[in-house]
Write a protein that holds these residues in place. Structure first.
Motif, mmCIF file in Angstrom:
data_model
loop_
_atom_site.group_PDB
_atom_site.id
_atom_site.type_symbol
_atom_site.label_atom_id
_atom_site.label_comp_id
_atom_site.label_asym_id
_atom_site.label_seq_id
_atom_site.Cartn_x
_atom_site.Cartn_y
_atom_site.Cartn_z
ATOM 1 N N UNK A 174 0.853 -1.126 0.043
ATOM 2 C CA UNK A 174 0.102 0.079 -0.029
ATOM 3 C C UNK A 174 0.850 1.352 0.071
ATOM 4 N N UNK A 175 0.226 2.222 -0.677
ATOM 5 C CA UNK A 175 1.207 3.425 -0.752
ATOM 6 C C UNK A 175 1.603 4.270 0.693
ATOM 7 N N UNK A 176 0.820 3.956 1.746
ATOM 8 C CA UNK A 176 1.059 4.634 3.055
ATOM 9 C C UNK A 176 0.401 3.668 4.220
ATOM 10 N N UNK A 177 1.084 3.705 5.405
ATOM 11 C CA UNK A 177 0.727 2.881 6.368
ATOM 12 C C UNK A 177 -0.833 3.279 6.785
ATOM 13 N N UNK A 178 -1.274 2.327 7.688
ATOM 14 C CA UNK A 178 -2.468 2.687 8.396
ATOM 15 C C UNK A 178 -2.021 2.896 9.713
ATOM 16 N N UNK A 179 -2.604 4.101 10.103
ATOM 17 C CA UNK A 179 -2.302 4.636 11.249
ATOM 18 C C UNK A 179 -3.382 4.806 12.479
ATOM 19 N N UNK A 180 -3.371 4.271 13.430
ATOM 20 C CA UNK A 180 -4.306 3.972 14.417
ATOM 21 C C UNK A 180 -5.096 2.924 14.606
ATOM 22 N N UNK A 181 -5.682 2.651 15.643
ATOM 23 C CA UNK A 181 -6.279 1.394 15.620
ATOM 24 C C UNK A 181 -7.654 1.301 14.799
ATOM 25 N N UNK A 182 -8.267 2.378 14.694
ATOM 26 C CA UNK A 182 -9.446 2.562 13.734
ATOM 27 C C UNK A 182 -9.198 2.186 12.217
ATOM 28 N N UNK A 183 -8.129 2.726 11.642
ATOM 29 C CA UNK A 183 -7.680 2.538 10.412
ATOM 30 C C UNK A 183 -6.915 0.923 10.314
ATOM 31 N N UNK A 184 -6.471 0.532 11.194
ATOM 32 C CA UNK A 184 -5.979 -0.802 11.128
ATOM 33 C C UNK A 184 -7.141 -1.693 11.216
ATOM 34 N N UNK A 185 -8.091 -1.503 11.974
ATOM 35 C CA UNK A 185 -9.368 -2.424 12.084
ATOM 36 C C UNK A 185 -10.292 -2.197 10.756
ATOM 37 N N UNK A 186 -10.201 -1.314 10.117
ATOM 38 C CA UNK A 186 -11.059 -0.890 9.049
ATOM 39 C C UNK A 186 -10.494 -1.941 7.701
#
Length: 281
Positions: free
Chosen positions: A113-125
């Motif tokens: 992916x072009x950028x990391x997933x930041x924070x629990x909400x983004x990661x769980x999504x």
């Protein structure tokens, strides 16, 4: 301090000073009777033992998962247990339970992916979408290959691949590096970095491409400095202006082609089943 280093597939002992280990990219797991990790500004120690050089995380091992869950409040809870729970929750499509093993400020960096997933909400999504795409029969099959600790927390390295009905799917191998931190009596996942096997193997073409790129960089150093300050933004603009009008239709045709192939295969298989029933009567 002398330590014995153990890697998958080989066992050897060597006298290595702790200073010599600081330059390694991954923390080396020290094979002592107990693993001691000094917590900053704390006068207590967390101890855990290494039960093997490689820990296998088998899909569908629900008994193991329940046993781990019951021990989450135990001070002897090991970092590898958290990783086992992580993959078991994905295989069981239990994203709610998965969130209990993630720190609120966790970062999930998948290099696909072009950028990391930041924070629990983004990661769980992200995992909500991933588990939907996995369907009912695809599961992660993971091996913990390395364990270690440093001043920031525990480090776990994992090799994994995807299985469909216990059969390995080609081109689905990957490597994940987990960083865990201790919050209260629990170990939570703080950061994950993921490298996935590419379906296309460019081989020497990648080396030739690297040679061309480095030649351009060396020839135009000022442009290179400007480009490297924000490469993702520049490439995204180039893609939208030049490549997107051509790539998107081709990608749509590619997807439709595979849908057609899948439909034809299902139709042929159903015809085969009907013919088999006629001959079996």
């Amino acid at each position: 301090m002398a330590v014995s280093m153990v890697f998958p597939g080989q066992v050897f002992g060597s006298n290595v000073s702790s200073k010599a280990l600081k330059g390694l990219p991954l923390s080396v797991y020290k094979r002592t009777g107990q693993q001691t990790h000094a917590q900053t500004n704390m006068n207590r120690m967390l101890k855990y033992s290494n039960k093997g050089n490689t820990t296998r995380i088998r899909p569908g091992d629900n008994n193991r998962l329940h046993a781990i869950k019951s021990s989450t409040n135990n001070s002897s809870f090991m970092p590898s247990d958290t990783i086992e729970q992580f993959y078991e929750c994905i295989n069981n499509k239990n994203v709610t339970q998965l969130g209990k093993y993630l720190a609120n400020d966790c970062v999930y960096e998948d290099f696909s992916f072009p950028k990391p997933f930041q924070g629990k909400k983004e990661v769980l999504n992200y995992f909500q979408q991933l588990t939907k795409c996995m369907g009912d029969n695809i599961e992660f099959n993971a091996d913990i290959i390395s364990k270690g600790d440093d001043e920031d927390g525990f480090t776990i390295a994992v090799n994994w691949h995807l299985d469909w009905n216990k059969i390995q799917i080609p081109f689905t191998k990957g490597f994940s590096l987990f960083v865990l931190s201790k919050e209260g009596e629990r170990l939570l996942i703080k950061k994950v970095q993921v490298v996935t096997e590419p379906p296309l193997k460019p081989g020497t073409l990648a080396l030739n491409l690297l040679k061309i790129v480095t030649s351009v960089f060396d020839e135009f150093p000022e442009f290179t400095k400007w480009f490297l300050r924000s490469p993702h933004v520049v490439l995204l603009r180039i893609y939208n202006l030049v490549l997107a009008p051509f790539v998107k239709p081709l990608l749509a045709c590619y997807i439709n082609l595979w849908k057609l192939i899948a439909t034809a295969f299902i139709f042929a298989f159903n015809v085969y089943l009907q013919i088999s029933k006629l001959f079996n009567k």
